[in-house]
Design an enzyme around this catalytic site. Structure first.
Site, mmCIF file in Angstrom:
data_model
loop_
_atom_site.group_PDB
_atom_site.id
_atom_site.type_symbol
_atom_site.label_atom_id
_atom_site.label_comp_id
_atom_site.label_asym_id
_atom_site.label_seq_id
_atom_site.Cartn_x
_atom_site.Cartn_y
_atom_site.Cartn_z
ATOM 1 N N ARG A 1 19.110 -76.134 53.564
ATOM 2 C CA ARG A 1 17.840 -76.714 53.096
ATOM 3 C C ARG A 1 16.818 -75.617 52.804
ATOM 4 N NH1 ARG A 1 16.971 -80.638 57.900
ATOM 5 N NH2 ARG A 1 14.939 -81.024 56.955
ATOM 6 N N ARG B 1 9.803 -81.288 44.145
ATOM 7 C CA ARG B 1 10.595 -80.232 44.774
ATOM 8 C C ARG B 1 11.309 -79.376 43.727
ATOM 9 N NH1 ARG B 1 11.384 -82.831 50.097
ATOM 10 N NH2 ARG B 1 12.604 -81.544 51.478
ATOM 11 N N ARG C 1 17.098 -87.001 62.950
ATOM 12 C CA ARG C 1 17.747 -87.040 61.640
ATOM 13 C C ARG C 1 19.104 -86.336 61.656
ATOM 14 N NH1 ARG C 1 13.013 -85.065 57.712
ATOM 15 N NH2 ARG C 1 14.850 -84.143 56.718
ATOM 16 N N ARG D 1 12.775 -81.723 66.402
ATOM 17 C CA ARG D 1 12.040 -82.853 65.813
ATOM 18 C C ARG D 1 12.652 -84.199 66.184
ATOM 19 N NH1 ARG D 1 10.701 -82.807 59.504
ATOM 20 N NH2 ARG D 1 12.891 -82.251 59.274
ATOM 21 N N LYS E 1 4.622 -80.880 56.851
ATOM 22 C CA LYS E 1 4.102 -81.749 55.776
ATOM 23 C C LYS E 1 3.908 -83.182 56.278
ATOM 24 C CE LYS E 1 7.622 -80.909 53.051
ATOM 25 N NZ LYS E 1 8.393 -79.989 53.939
#
Ligand code: ADP
Ligand code: ADP
Ligand code: ZN
Length: 228
Positions: free
Chosen positions: A182, A98, A171, A137, A23
């Site tokens: 998640r 969400r 993160r 990431r 996203k």
């Protein structure tokens, strides 16, 4: 929201998809290509945590555990951000809504100013891919450009291709244990939005497995059509 700041014809796009679907990566591409503003509630919440606001204090532990922050906090943050003048160009919502409560709050907010959602685009990916994507990431702290150890490395190790900065961050919630939580939160609370937007005839699907550039191309065609 301040109606004077937000033209009723400005495009409103939603990117739906599980953590790691791409996203943020694709929102940045669309932002540039279509002159829109990317609104990431994850980024806004991380900024609130760093700033130590009340919302940030309440959100910190919830985010670290991989759960969803309360609807009230997220809706407030989003409403304030949407009221800023740059959003008059049109927005790409990345990570919001969400939950069904958030989707209904967004509908109410937009109807106040006669705006509508042009498209809710679901990025379709396999759950198995998500851990690999999230584990690799990293992000440039200077400009926010996102990278991946294997799938989107920087050209020069440790140096951002976009801004030349050398401060890369990872993160706290991008670890294998939290990713499971998640994904569970996504399936239980966010996936129902796919049928929510299908019922409103706003849903579009994009195959988000495979090459980043190919996905960008598919998205651009879809967005051009949805905002025409
Ligand atoms: P999201 O915002 O949905 O959580 P990101 O855009 O941050 O996802 O992407 C998650 C990670 O996967 C990033 O490291 C990004 O560089 C990488 N990535 C994004 N799209 C793809 C893709 N199509 N194939 C492989 N890796 C990707
Ligand atoms: P990702 O797409 O990789 O899951 P985000 O940056 O969108 O990451 O979100 C990170 C975390 O911030 C989420 O796990 C959740 O705790 C919180 N968060 C972000 N957006 C929302 C939202 N709309 N509602 C509730 N919590 C949110
Ligand atoms: Zn950078």
């Amino acid at each position: 929201m301040d109606a004077a700041h937000t033209a009723s014809t400005a495009p409103i796009l939603i990117l739906l998809g599980p953590p790691g679907a791409g996203k943020g990566t694709q929102a940045r591409v669309l932002e540039q290509k279509f002159g829109l503003v990317q609104l990431s509630t994850g980024d806004l919440l991380r900024a609130a945590v760093i700033a130590g606001t009340d919302a940030g204090k309440a959100a910190k532990a919830v985010m670290e555990a991989g759960d969803l922050v309360s609807d009230a906090i997220v809706i407030n943050i989003l409403r304030d951000r949407l009221a800023e003048p740059d959003c008059a160009k049109g927005v790409i919502l990345d990570g919001f809504p969400r939950t069904t409560v958030q989707a209904e709050a967004l509908d109410a907010l937009l109807s106040e100013t006669g705006q509508r959602i042009n498209a809710a685009i679901s990025l379709e990916v396999d759950d198995r891919e998500m851990v690999t994507r999230i584990s690799g990431r990293f992000t440039c702290a200077g400009c926010g450009e996102g990278y991946h150890d294997s799938f989107k490395p920087t050209t020069r190790a440790g140096i951002c291709d976009t801004c030349g900065g050398a401060d890369m961050t990872r993160r706290a919630d991008d670890n294998a244990e939290t990713v499971g939580q998640r994904l569970d939160a996504y399936h239980a609370q966010t996936a129902p939005l796919i049928s929510y937007y299908a019922r409103k005839n706003a849903l579009k699907n994009v195959d988000a497995m495979g090459d980043i550039a190919r996905i960008s191309k598919d998205l651009a065609a879809l967005v051009a059509h949805a905002t025409a």
